[in-house]
Write an enzyme that holds these catalytic residues in place. Structure first.
Site: not given
Ligand code: NAI
Length: 431
Positions: A31, A111, A289, A414
């Site tokens: 990352e 990367a 996502a 409910h």
């Protein structure tokens, strides 16, 4: 040598990496910015945190409708932003912990594919049997004059004041959610959308209802309005879509096939290059996502010999406007275009007592579409607060190919807003 290298730590990449780690595989996650990706730092989580504050602000002003009298109410933008940062910070720690527990090695840096089984990060080469590209997307920059002066869904989060007027280019997910936010905190909001409808891709009846409700609330809409130069306003937001992040990855050299939308993948996440996989926004398939997460897990399962596939028809979507819109499966327009015979049932949200209890003066509806012959649930579309929390029930019905007859046997608690879904399903059964 790793079993898997994942590039990009958004909800597609980090969940896939953790899943493979928990399977006992040797995994590295690369990352270049922060763990959590757009969703956590400039998307789902910060946007919903801001919307929570703006909703509360509106509800405080409307509290007298519920018999609660408050003094003057103030929207303290810096404090709201501070809370948003705290929420994001807590969740970012959660991602870090998740990866640690799964034994994933996090490598900071950018990367680049060096071969079909190798990547380069900061001059170092790392090899892996499988590479999963999950680099996500970024705000698209359309050819609009002056667009560089506009905020986008990354920079809007740095705003620490309430703008007097906001012009929003694009009436899709981002445009509409921010329209609600700014409107609720007191800005004059105008939305420009080039198509004749907002929230395109949504079921037509739901999108029309949303437009009607938001207009009535005081948001100004210009439909069929293709913006060519940035409109005048205190603050302009570019919400014209997102583009896949493909550059500097070495995709061309590696021969990875790319279309206009993003990296081409099969329903199992394979690219055209053996050992190279992709998931999430970078594929341009469903820019959500939760779709990215599921695609990542499907890819990991398949690369390690577990057959799995994503059923896109059962992927729900939510627009966190006020009121919310939640959908799963086919729209009525899609069924008509595919000449598929269907039955339809529409009920107002107010059939659920809880909806009236919770939302004074609100309206909404749930629409169920089912196959005409066998009654298989084909689509569920809802507008009204609470819809985001029960749409998963409809997704489960579509995922398991449930028919109206079986769905009618499900007991709904409910009082909950979800009972509107139960009534809409019953409406088809009564035909
Ligand atoms: P979008 O594709 O949903 O909407 C962009 C809109 O801008 C379209 O309706 C398009 O017709 C319009 N447009 C484009 N150029 C224009 C121009 N020059 N003038 C006027 N209108 C123009 O894209 P958005 O809202 O930016 O969101 C990006 C992605 O992020 C979406 O694919 C969405 O799925 C995802 N997202 C999901 C959220 C959620 O799940 N709640 C929230 C926010 C984003």
């Amino acid at each position: 040598m790793y079993d898997l290298i994942v590039i990009g730590a958004g909800p597609g990449g980090y969940e896939a990496a953790a899943h493979a780690g928990r399977m006992g595989k040797k995994v590295a996650l690369i990352e270049k910015e922060r763990l959590g990706g757009t969703c956590l730092h400039a998307g789902c989580i910060p946007a919903k945190t801001l919307l929570r504050s703006s909703r509360l602000f509106r509800e405080c002003r409307e509290a007298a409708c519920y018999g609660v009298r408050l003094g003057s109410v103030e929207f303290d933008m810096p404090a709201v932003v501070e809370r948003k940062n705290r929420v994001v910070g807590a969740l970012a720690k959660g991602v870090e912990g998740l990866l640690k527990r799964a034994g994933v090695e996090v490598i900071p840096g950018s990367a680049r594919l060096a071969a079909r089984n190798a990547v380069e990060v900061g001059g170092e080469r790392h090899e892996a049997a499988n590479i999963l590209i999950a680099t996500g997307s970024r705000p698209a920059v359309p050819p609009i004059s002056g667009i560089d002066t506009a905020l986008d869904s990354n920079t809007v989060f740095a705003l620490d004041r309430i703008p007097a007027s906001v012009a929003i280019i694009g009436g899709g997910y981002i445009g509409l959610e921010f329209a609600c936010f700014f409107h609720e905190i007191g800005s004059q909001v105008r939305v420009y959308e080039m198509l004749p409808q907002i929230a395109s891709g949504c079921d037509g009846e739901i999108s029309s209802r949303l437009l009607q409700i938001l207009k009535r609330a005081g948001i100004e809409f210009h439909l069929g309005a293709k913006v060519e130069s940035v409109p005048a306003a205190d603050c302009v937001l570019n919400a014209t879509g997102r583009a896949p992040v493909l550059e500097s990855l070495g995709l061309e050299d590696a021969g990875v096939a790319v279309s206009r939308k993003g990296i081409r993948t099969s329903d199992t996440g394979k690219t055209n290059i053996p050992g190279v996989w992709a998931c999430g926004d970078v594929t341009g398939r469903r820019m959500l996502a939760h779709a990215a997460t599921r695609e990542g897990i499907v890819a990991v399962n398949n690369m390690f010999g577990r057959r799995d596939r994503i059923r896109y028809a059962a992927v729900p979507s939510v627009i966190y406007t006020h009121p919310e819109v939640a959908s799963v499966g086919r729209t009525e327009e899609e069924l008509k275009a595919g000449a598929i015979e269907y039955s339809k049932s529409v009920v107002p949200m107010s059939v659920a007592g809880r909806f009236l209890v919770e939302h004074e003066g609100a309206t909404g509806m749930v629409k169920v579409l089912a196959g005409a012959k066998y009654g298989e649930i084909l689509g569920v579309h809802a507008i009204g607060d609470g819809a985001s929390e029960f749409i998963v029930a409809a997704a489960a019905m579509i995922e398991t190919e449930m028919c109206v007859e079986q769905a009618s046997e499900i007991v709904f608690p409910h009082p909950t807003v979800s009972e509107a879904l139960k009534e809409a399903i019953a409406g088809i059964g009564r035909r």
